[in-house]
Write a protein that holds these residues in place. Sequence first.
Motif, PDB file in Angstrom:
ATOM      1  N   ALA A   1     -28.595  19.476 -25.755  1.00  0.00           N
ATOM      2  CA  ALA A   1     -27.557  20.312 -25.141  1.00  0.00           C
ATOM      3  C   ALA A   1     -26.174  19.684 -25.308  1.00  0.00           C
ATOM      4  N   THR A   2     -26.105  18.366 -25.146  1.00  0.00           N
ATOM      5  CA  THR A   2     -24.805  17.687 -25.238  1.00  0.00           C
ATOM      6  C   THR A   2     -24.189  17.906 -26.618  1.00  0.00           C
TER       7      THR A   2
ATOM      8  N   HIS B   1     -22.637  20.024 -15.381  1.00  0.00           N
ATOM      9  CA  HIS B   1     -23.060  18.689 -15.823  1.00  0.00           C
ATOM     10  C   HIS B   1     -21.936  18.128 -16.692  1.00  0.00           C
TER      11      HIS B   1
ATOM     12  N   ALA C   1     -21.978  17.032 -19.459  1.00  0.00           N
ATOM     13  CA  ALA C   1     -22.125  17.490 -20.856  1.00  0.00           C
ATOM     14  C   ALA C   1     -21.357  18.784 -21.114  1.00  0.00           C
TER      15      ALA C   1
ATOM     16  N   ASN D   1     -28.238  21.347 -12.344  1.00  0.00           N
ATOM     17  CA  ASN D   1     -29.193  20.225 -12.357  1.00  0.00           C
ATOM     18  C   ASN D   1     -29.181  19.469 -11.043  1.00  0.00           C
TER      19      ASN D   1
ATOM     20  N   ASP E   1     -24.772  26.989 -20.350  1.00  0.00           N
ATOM     21  CA  ASP E   1     -25.550  25.763 -20.451  1.00  0.00           C
ATOM     22  C   ASP E   1     -26.929  26.047 -19.847  1.00  0.00           C
TER      23      ASP E   1
ATOM     24  N   ALA F   1     -29.656  24.136 -20.119  1.00  0.00           N
ATOM     25  CA  ALA F   1     -30.525  22.947 -20.138  1.00  0.00           C
ATOM     26  C   ALA F   1     -31.534  22.935 -18.987  1.00  0.00           C
ATOM     27  N   GLN F   2     -31.104  23.405 -17.809  1.00  0.00           N
ATOM     28  CA  GLN F   2     -32.016  23.359 -16.653  1.00  0.00           C
ATOM     29  C   GLN F   2     -32.669  24.705 -16.370  1.00  0.00           C
TER      30      GLN F   2
ATOM     31  N   SER G   1     -31.803  21.567 -24.309  1.00  0.00           N
ATOM     32  CA  SER G   1     -32.417  20.377 -24.915  1.00  0.00           C
ATOM     33  C   SER G   1     -33.928  20.536 -24.974  1.00  0.00           C
TER      34      SER G   1
ATOM     35  N   HIS H   1     -36.219  18.102 -24.829  1.00  0.00           N
ATOM     36  CA  HIS H   1     -37.006  17.185 -23.988  1.00  0.00           C
ATOM     37  C   HIS H   1     -37.187  17.675 -22.562  1.00  0.00           C
ATOM     38  N   LYS H   2     -36.341  18.618 -22.130  1.00  0.00           N
ATOM     39  CA  LYS H   2     -36.483  19.122 -20.763  1.00  0.00           C
ATOM     40  C   LYS H   2     -37.454  20.301 -20.714  1.00  0.00           C
TER      41      LYS H   2
HETATM   42  N1  PMP Z   1     -26.634  20.328 -18.944  1.00  0.00           N
HETATM   43  C1  PMP Z   1     -27.399  20.159 -17.859  1.00  0.00           C
HETATM   44  C2  PMP Z   1     -27.322  21.172 -16.752  1.00  0.00           C
HETATM   45  C3  PMP Z   1     -28.234  19.051 -17.780  1.00  0.00           C
HETATM   46  O1  PMP Z   1     -28.990  18.882 -16.688  1.00  0.00           O
HETATM   47  C4  PMP Z   1     -28.272  18.130 -18.843  1.00  0.00           C
HETATM   48  C5  PMP Z   1     -29.154  16.895 -18.806  1.00  0.00           C
HETATM   49  N2  PMP Z   1     -29.348  16.328 -17.578  1.00  0.00           N
HETATM   50  C6  PMP Z   1     -27.452  18.367 -19.956  1.00  0.00           C
HETATM   51  C7  PMP Z   1     -26.651  19.480 -19.970  1.00  0.00           C
HETATM   52  C8  PMP Z   1     -27.419  17.428 -21.111  1.00  0.00           C
HETATM   53  O2  PMP Z   1     -28.650  17.385 -21.752  1.00  0.00           O
HETATM   54  P1  PMP Z   1     -28.938  16.250 -22.841  1.00  0.00           P
HETATM   55  O3  PMP Z   1     -28.650  14.938 -22.183  1.00  0.00           O
HETATM   56  O4  PMP Z   1     -30.385  16.430 -23.153  1.00  0.00           O
HETATM   57  O5  PMP Z   1     -28.052  16.541 -23.998  1.00  0.00           O
END
Ligand code: PMP
Length: 408
Positions: free
Chosen positions: A95-96, A123, A125, A175, A201, A203-204, A224, A226-227
């Motif tokens: 995601a980052t 986040h 990111a 998150n 975003d 990611a969550q 991402s 891995h999540k």
């Molecule tokens: N956005 C959110 C809402 C997240 O929780 C996270 C990771 N904690 C990220 C972006 C970034 O993900 P990554 O570190 O896998 O790039």
Amino acid sequence: MPEFNIDKIRAAFPILSREIGNKPLVYLDSGATAQKPKAVIDRLTHFYEFENANIHRGVHYLSMNATTEYDEARETIAKAIGAPKVEEVIFTRGATESVNLVSNGLSETLVEGDEIVLTLMEHHANFVPWQILAEKKGLTLKFANVTDTGEIDMEHWKSLFSSKTKLATFTHVSNALGTINPVKEMTAFAKDKSDALVLIDGAQAVPHGKVNISDLGCDFYVFSGHKVFGPDGIGILWGRGELLNAFQPFQSGGDMIEHVSVSGTTFRQIPERFEAGTPNISGAIGLAAAFDYMENEVGWEAAEAHEQSILKYATERLSEIEGLHIRGTAPDKVGVISFTMDSAHPHDIGTILDTCGVAIRAGHHCAQPLMEHYKIAGTARASLAFYNNREDIDALITGLEKVQRFFG
Ligand code: PMP
């Protein structure tokens, strides 16, 4: 689809049967990274044992096969997230990197005085890349407040839009708080009011239920691997093709070029345009295996229903503990429970729980502006996935009772 059976599900995640310091592992940190089912682990092992080769331009069997597997992984993921066109799914590091790719692309077109609307629950990111871009280009960032229950203050958020708003970006799920934001309605508003681009975003969000990107109406969606029970070092940027193809490449080198000569280079269209160099081939294949596992072995609806039932149980049990305050009580939440305790610092809570085999996270959760807003240094955060059960919550409660005995 097999019926949802939590014992069978847990057995599919090898790590869940290990012990930490002679205590059964209680994994409540899936918000940081999710555990991987054997289906994903086996897929990665199989790739490296039998299929490993570099993709593209290969004339031998293994290379052609790996190319096909990589391309099919993109198709599987595109279908799983409802992406309208396969080529609009770009493999990134996570995601980052996906957010950075978009901020880099937009740096070509945004000009001094343009405005970006964000929220205080982002986040880092989805915060820092915009701050850096704003400083570089003279943009104005506007941040929506967050309410006491951990929801975006919609009236405030709406008031931030103007004719200068070029981008609205917000997290699908917080998150740090677990709040599910009404992203479809927010996207419609941003388009209607300012004709702004919208980046979500995810990611969550993606690990907690089926997301259909086409339905949201946004321009960019990031997450991402891995999540979402896949490997790390792989992630997705979905974006509208016409926007992505107008961006300058983010990185340059092999695979993203059309033609190179000493007098100049031309670049390919998406997805290759943004996949310079040898990509994370096994990561892409492993991520597709994670989506296959969720779709065919678990079922997103059943996973979500189970997680919600554990969240409800956990919320009830935690609410009974005196001096414990849950941060983030929105009615629409995923399985994230952030809390503070009068008697103990979040890091002490995390350390004591660790002695009980319970893994949680403590700190600012890469959401420092949100912590500042609430005037707290951080929280302890238990984050759930569909593989958690009531016994995990009971172990958490027992651990928190130990915290209270120690500090209370
Ligand atoms: N956005 C959110 C809402 C997240 O929780 C996270 C990771 N904690 C990220 C972006 C970034 O993900 P990554 O570190 O896998 O790039």
